[in-house]
Each structure stands twice: as structure tokens, then as C-alpha cells.
Write an enzyme that holds these catalytic residues in place. Sequence first.
Site, PDB file in Angstrom:
ATOM      1  N   ASP A  96       6.311  26.778  -0.478  1.00  0.00           N
ATOM      2  CA  ASP A  96       4.991  26.519  -1.057  1.00  0.00           C
ATOM      3  C   ASP A  96       4.284  27.857  -1.238  1.00  0.00           C
ATOM      4  O   ASP A  96       3.426  28.264  -0.429  1.00  0.00           O
ATOM      5  CB  ASP A  96       4.180  25.574  -0.176  1.00  0.00           C
ATOM      6  CG  ASP A  96       2.935  25.077  -0.896  1.00  0.00           C
ATOM      7  OD1 ASP A  96       2.736  25.472  -2.070  1.00  0.00           O
ATOM      8  OD2 ASP A  96       2.156  24.321  -0.299  1.00  0.00           O
ATOM      9  N   HIS A 112      -1.000  18.906   3.572  1.00  0.00           N
ATOM     10  CA  HIS A 112      -2.108  19.268   2.683  1.00  0.00           C
ATOM     11  C   HIS A 112      -3.264  18.283   2.846  1.00  0.00           C
ATOM     12  O   HIS A 112      -3.042  17.094   3.071  1.00  0.00           O
ATOM     13  CB  HIS A 112      -1.603  19.326   1.235  1.00  0.00           C
ATOM     14  CG  HIS A 112      -0.495  20.330   1.098  1.00  0.00           C
ATOM     15  ND1 HIS A 112       0.719  20.039   0.565  1.00  0.00           N
ATOM     16  CD2 HIS A 112      -0.427  21.610   1.524  1.00  0.00           C
ATOM     17  CE1 HIS A 112       1.495  21.111   0.632  1.00  0.00           C
ATOM     18  NE2 HIS A 112       0.816  22.074   1.219  1.00  0.00           N
ATOM     19  N   ASN A 168       0.950  32.036   2.387  1.00  0.00           N
ATOM     20  CA  ASN A 168       2.408  32.130   2.156  1.00  0.00           C
ATOM     21  C   ASN A 168       2.619  33.049   0.968  1.00  0.00           C
ATOM     22  O   ASN A 168       2.631  32.589  -0.184  1.00  0.00           O
ATOM     23  CB  ASN A 168       2.992  30.759   1.744  1.00  0.00           C
ATOM     24  CG  ASN A 168       3.322  29.855   2.899  1.00  0.00           C
ATOM     25  OD1 ASN A 168       3.107  30.187   4.048  1.00  0.00           O
ATOM     26  ND2 ASN A 168       3.872  28.698   2.590  1.00  0.00           N
ATOM     27  N   MET A 193      -6.399  17.375  12.110  1.00  0.00           N
ATOM     28  CA  MET A 193      -7.409  16.441  11.602  1.00  0.00           C
ATOM     29  C   MET A 193      -8.250  15.786  12.702  1.00  0.00           C
ATOM     30  O   MET A 193      -9.164  15.020  12.408  1.00  0.00           O
ATOM     31  CB  MET A 193      -6.751  15.376  10.732  1.00  0.00           C
ATOM     32  CG  MET A 193      -5.749  14.538  11.459  1.00  0.00           C
ATOM     33  SD  MET A 193      -5.306  13.134  10.440  1.00  0.00           S
ATOM     34  CE  MET A 193      -3.559  13.115  10.550  1.00  0.00           C
ATOM     35  N   HIS A 223      -2.516  31.465  10.806  1.00  0.00           N
ATOM     36  CA  HIS A 223      -2.887  30.669   9.620  1.00  0.00           C
ATOM     37  C   HIS A 223      -3.204  29.233   9.961  1.00  0.00           C
ATOM     38  O   HIS A 223      -3.585  28.443   9.101  1.00  0.00           O
ATOM     39  CB  HIS A 223      -1.766  30.697   8.588  1.00  0.00           C
ATOM     40  CG  HIS A 223      -0.726  29.615   8.766  1.00  0.00           C
ATOM     41  ND1 HIS A 223      -0.021  29.442   9.924  1.00  0.00           N
ATOM     42  CD2 HIS A 223      -0.298  28.642   7.910  1.00  0.00           C
ATOM     43  CE1 HIS A 223       0.808  28.412   9.779  1.00  0.00           C
ATOM     44  NE2 HIS A 223       0.661  27.915   8.571  1.00  0.00           N
ATOM     45  N   GLY A 224      -2.988  28.827  11.216  1.00  0.00           N
ATOM     46  CA  GLY A 224      -3.212  27.437  11.593  1.00  0.00           C
ATOM     47  C   GLY A 224      -2.888  27.296  13.070  1.00  0.00           C
ATOM     48  O   GLY A 224      -2.760  28.302  13.789  1.00  0.00           O
TER      49      GLY A 224
HETATM   50  N1  LIG Z   1      -8.223  20.661   9.815  1.00  0.00           N
HETATM   51  C1  LIG Z   1      -6.975  20.249   9.577  1.00  0.00           C
HETATM   52  N2  LIG Z   1      -5.933  21.080   9.806  1.00  0.00           N
HETATM   53  C2  LIG Z   1      -4.689  20.650   9.538  1.00  0.00           C
HETATM   54  C3  LIG Z   1      -4.425  19.374   9.048  1.00  0.00           C
HETATM   55  N3  LIG Z   1      -3.076  19.242   8.860  1.00  0.00           N
HETATM   56  C4  LIG Z   1      -2.538  20.423   9.204  1.00  0.00           C
HETATM   57  N4  LIG Z   1      -3.501  21.280   9.625  1.00  0.00           N
HETATM   58  C5  LIG Z   1      -3.368  22.690  10.037  1.00  0.00           C
HETATM   59  O1  LIG Z   1      -3.083  23.462   8.892  1.00  0.00           O
HETATM   60  C6  LIG Z   1      -2.110  24.445   9.198  1.00  0.00           C
HETATM   61  C7  LIG Z   1      -1.449  24.766   7.903  1.00  0.00           C
HETATM   62  O2  LIG Z   1      -0.158  25.156   8.074  1.00  0.00           O
HETATM   63  P1  LIG Z   1       1.052  24.924   7.038  1.00  0.00           P
HETATM   64  O3  LIG Z   1       2.079  25.882   7.528  1.00  0.00           O
HETATM   65  O4  LIG Z   1       1.472  23.505   7.201  1.00  0.00           O
HETATM   66  O5  LIG Z   1       0.559  25.232   5.700  1.00  0.00           O
HETATM   67  C8  LIG Z   1      -1.241  23.772  10.257  1.00  0.00           C
HETATM   68  O6  LIG Z   1      -0.603  24.710  11.094  1.00  0.00           O
HETATM   69  C9  LIG Z   1      -2.254  22.964  11.030  1.00  0.00           C
HETATM   70  O7  LIG Z   1      -2.767  23.705  12.090  1.00  0.00           O
HETATM   71  C10 LIG Z   1      -5.535  18.502   8.816  1.00  0.00           C
HETATM   72  O8  LIG Z   1      -5.397  17.356   8.375  1.00  0.00           O
HETATM   73  N5  LIG Z   1      -6.770  18.983   9.088  1.00  0.00           N
HETATM   74 MN   LIG Z   2       1.627  24.048   1.675  1.00  0.00          MN
HETATM   75 MN   LIG Z   3      -0.281  25.900   4.159  1.00  0.00          MN
END
Ligand SMILES: Nc1nc2c(ncn2[C@@H]2O[C@H](COP(=O)(O)O)[C@@H](O)[C@H]2O)c(=O)[nH]1
Ligand SMILES: [Mn+2]
Ligand SMILES: [Mn+2]
Length: 445
Positions: free
Chosen positions: A78, A185, A300, A347, A368-369
Site C-alpha cells: 500500500d 483503513h 509507507n 478504534m 506510525h501506529g
Molecule cells: N484510531 C484508529 N487506529 C487504527 C484503527 N485501525 C488500525 N489503527 C492503527 O493504525 C495503524 C496503521 O498501520 P498500518 O500498518 O495498518 O497502516 C495500526 O498500526 C493501528 O495502530 C482504527 O480503526 N482506528
Molecule cells: Mn494501508
Molecule cells: Mn497505513
Amino acid sequence: MYIHKIKKTGNMKVDAFVLTDNISEISEAIEQLKNVASLPTIVKAAYAMPDIHWGYGFPIGGVAAFSNIISPGGVGFDINCGVRLLKTQIDYNDFKKYIENTIKELYDVIPVGVGATSKKFDKKSFKKIIEEGAKRAIEMGCGLSEDLEYIEDFGSISPASMEDISKTAYERGREELGTLGAGNHFIEIQKVEEIYDEKKANILGLYKNHIVIMIHTGSRGFGHQIATDYIKLMRNLHNDLPDKQLAYAYFDSDLGQKYYSAMNCAANYAFSNRQIITHYIRKVFSKFSKVEIVYDVAHNIAKVEKHDNQKLIVHRKGATRAFGPYHPDIPEKYKSIGQPVLIPGNMGTASYVMVGTNENFAFSSTAHGAGRVLGRRQALKKLNLNQVLSNLQKRGIIVKSKSKKTILEEAPDAYKEIDRVVEIVDKLNLSKKVAKLIPLGVIKG
Ligand SMILES: Nc1nc2c(ncn2[C@@H]2O[C@H](COP(=O)(O)O)[C@@H](O)[C@H]2O)c(=O)[nH]1
Ligand SMILES: [Mn+2]
Ligand SMILES: [Mn+2]
């Protein structure tokens, strides 16, 4: 305490550093990081952010810079998956009775889920968008010219030529532009729950109890097809790979340059995708407030950047650029505070706004998350849908999704604790906390 050094051994060309408070959680991903450290032309070290977990070839949460290679596995399928945060002037107390309905309206206007399509762009418009990015989406009526200031790279990366993408990529891409996608997403209506740095928050226009909206999506099937096409072309170029998934091309080769251009097309597509979704959100919110962009980050991507006077191809796969104050590539308005960094959590709990610092430990990168603790299949096996839904309901969070399976795969317990991840990058000074956001309503694909 949080920095684990893996000394160069075997084929590794440089050391690796893992930033975590629990090194035992992530052994598979560490093996992947060691493989990354063995790639040619790698500079300084390979790094893993605290949200590290297994990914295709490179771990997610990985950062590596090379003087002369580019690798699709180091970018991810992605391409320019990223996060955009929108601010409003609405106070939570005035808005709470409208949350449920607003989520419904957003769900109705924004194409969501696997296979969702949007209006088809004609070939000429599509070419403009992928070669020039968000400014073209804005010219086509999806936004305001001032939006560009608040998008990483001002929403446009070059070189990017349509000649470098396949017919299949074009066909997949033109149907999905302006769609959210599925799985991880989301679009989330959030409340600013806590401010850690009042001065910086004021500059960002973030105030306690105000409503903000977070968008997380990327380049959809278009980026996926580009990654697939170029991995195929690079697969047999080098036969000494520690892992087939680490296929790469020399950056100055014909193929390296073509992938770079195609990847930039997908990056421009993703900026435009988030721009079109912003346009839909503005329509729904127009009866309440104006909606402005706080910032938009790519997490990414591979970028050509100068570090210590050397031109490098910095790969951030599930990692966020975090330039510090006065870096020339950040908007005028944010010059004194550093680049905004947007870190979604899950979420059910929280997400964070941080800012970059002048710490160049990992080529100005941060998390990033939260990062996954359970793979999708494990989440389906271990977690219980009714339990997940009832926990969200208890917290008053409204969830709309095309699929029950997605809710389970994406449940809060499938992710690491976001507070822990953010604490680590804050303590290590990779980025600093500005605000905590909590979810009120979420749309998942
Ligand atoms: N606030 C929210 N954060 C979320 C949700 N689903 C996932 N996530 C976070 O986003 C990162 C994105 O990482 P990726 O590698 O999948 O692009 C992921 O690590 C989670 O921490 C959501 O619904 N709400
Ligand atoms: Mn993605
Ligand atoms: Mn992502």
C-alpha cells in the site's frame, strides 16, 4: 532501556537497532530487520520503531536508508498508505447528539470496503492526478488550494510518469480513486481528549474537546498492482538475497528509476485519494463547521533525502517522517514546532498527534501506529465479536463496517498498546507528544 542494539554478524553490513520495551514479542520481525541490514549500500544501521511487526520482506515499523538501492518490499504494497487529520471548530458537547447520524451520512457518501468503486476518472484526468498529485484533485473541485500547504511534500512527488505503470495498474487505479478500502483503513470522528503542549497545539489549531476527523487510507489496488508488477521484475535480478521478498534494484539503474517513478505515481494517487475523501467529509460537515487539514503524512514510502550531506533513499515502511523545527520541507506555519506526526492507535482507545524533533537517530523517523500483536487470522481465532462490540459500545464508540470479520481482525486487542508506543518515541525524543485523541465513531472498510 528502549534501545536494543543487534551487533553486525554474518551477512549484516551494519548494526540494527530495535526500539522497544519488549524485545521478546517480536523475534520474527527482528530476523527480517537483520536481513535488511545485509542489503547492499545500506548506510549507518537498520532501525525498527516500537510498532515493529512482521511484514513482506522488511518488517513493518522498519526504517533503512541506502545510497543506491530501492526495494518495493521496503515500501510495502500500500504505497503511501498514510494518515490525514482534519480539524473543525465544533465542541464535543454541541456535537455529541449528531455523532451517530454523521457517521451514517459519511458511510453513505464515501465508498467503503473491498471492491468499492468510485466515479471513473477519464484517462487524461487520471494521468494528471498520478503525475502531479493532490493539486490536480483540487483543480478538479476536490478541495481548496490552501490545503496543499498541509500535505507532506505538498501533495506531489516527482518524477512520476504514467509511462512507468502497467495497464492493469491503470485499470485498477481509476476505479478505486476516492475510496477508503477495507481492513485497517478507517475514517474516525475523534475528540481532542488531552493536550500535552499548549503552545504547539495552538499552532496546530487543536483545542481540548474539539472534534477532529482522522483518515487512514492509501493507494488502494493501484499501489498494490505497482508493487506486484515491480517485485516480479526485480525478483530474479540478484540471487544472493537473504529473503526473496527483499528484491531490489540499484537506484541508478533503469529499473530502479522506473520503480521510483511508478512508486511516486502511487504516492500522488494516495495523496489525491485522501484529498477526495476530505472533500466528501467537508460536504457532510458543512452544516456544522469549516473543516481544515492539520496535516497529512505518508507512512509507507521511499524518499530521496539528504542526511549528513549524503543523498540517500530512505525507506520508511510503517514509519513516519518526523522532521524537526526549521526543516525546509515543512509548512511555514509549523516551522517553529516541527513536522506534525499522526499516530493512530486503534478504534477503541486513542490516537496521538506528535511533532518531529531535530533528533536524527533513525533518519528523522518515528512510529506510525500501535502495530499488530495478533495477525488477522489469530485475531479471528482468539477474539470474540460480541465481546469486542460490547466493549466498544460501553465506551460509547459507534462503529460502522462493511464486514463483521473486519471488526474482529481490527479489534483494539489485535494491536499493541498505543500509549506504550508513543511513550517510547517521546522518551527517545524521536517525536514529542502534543495531543491525545479519542474515538467517538469509526468507519471501517
Ligand atoms: N484510531 C484508529 N487506529 C487504527 C484503527 N485501525 C488500525 N489503527 C492503527 O493504525 C495503524 C496503521 O498501520 P498500518 O500498518 O495498518 O497502516 C495500526 O498500526 C493501528 O495502530 C482504527 O480503526 N482506528
Ligand atoms: Mn494501508
Ligand atoms: Mn497505513
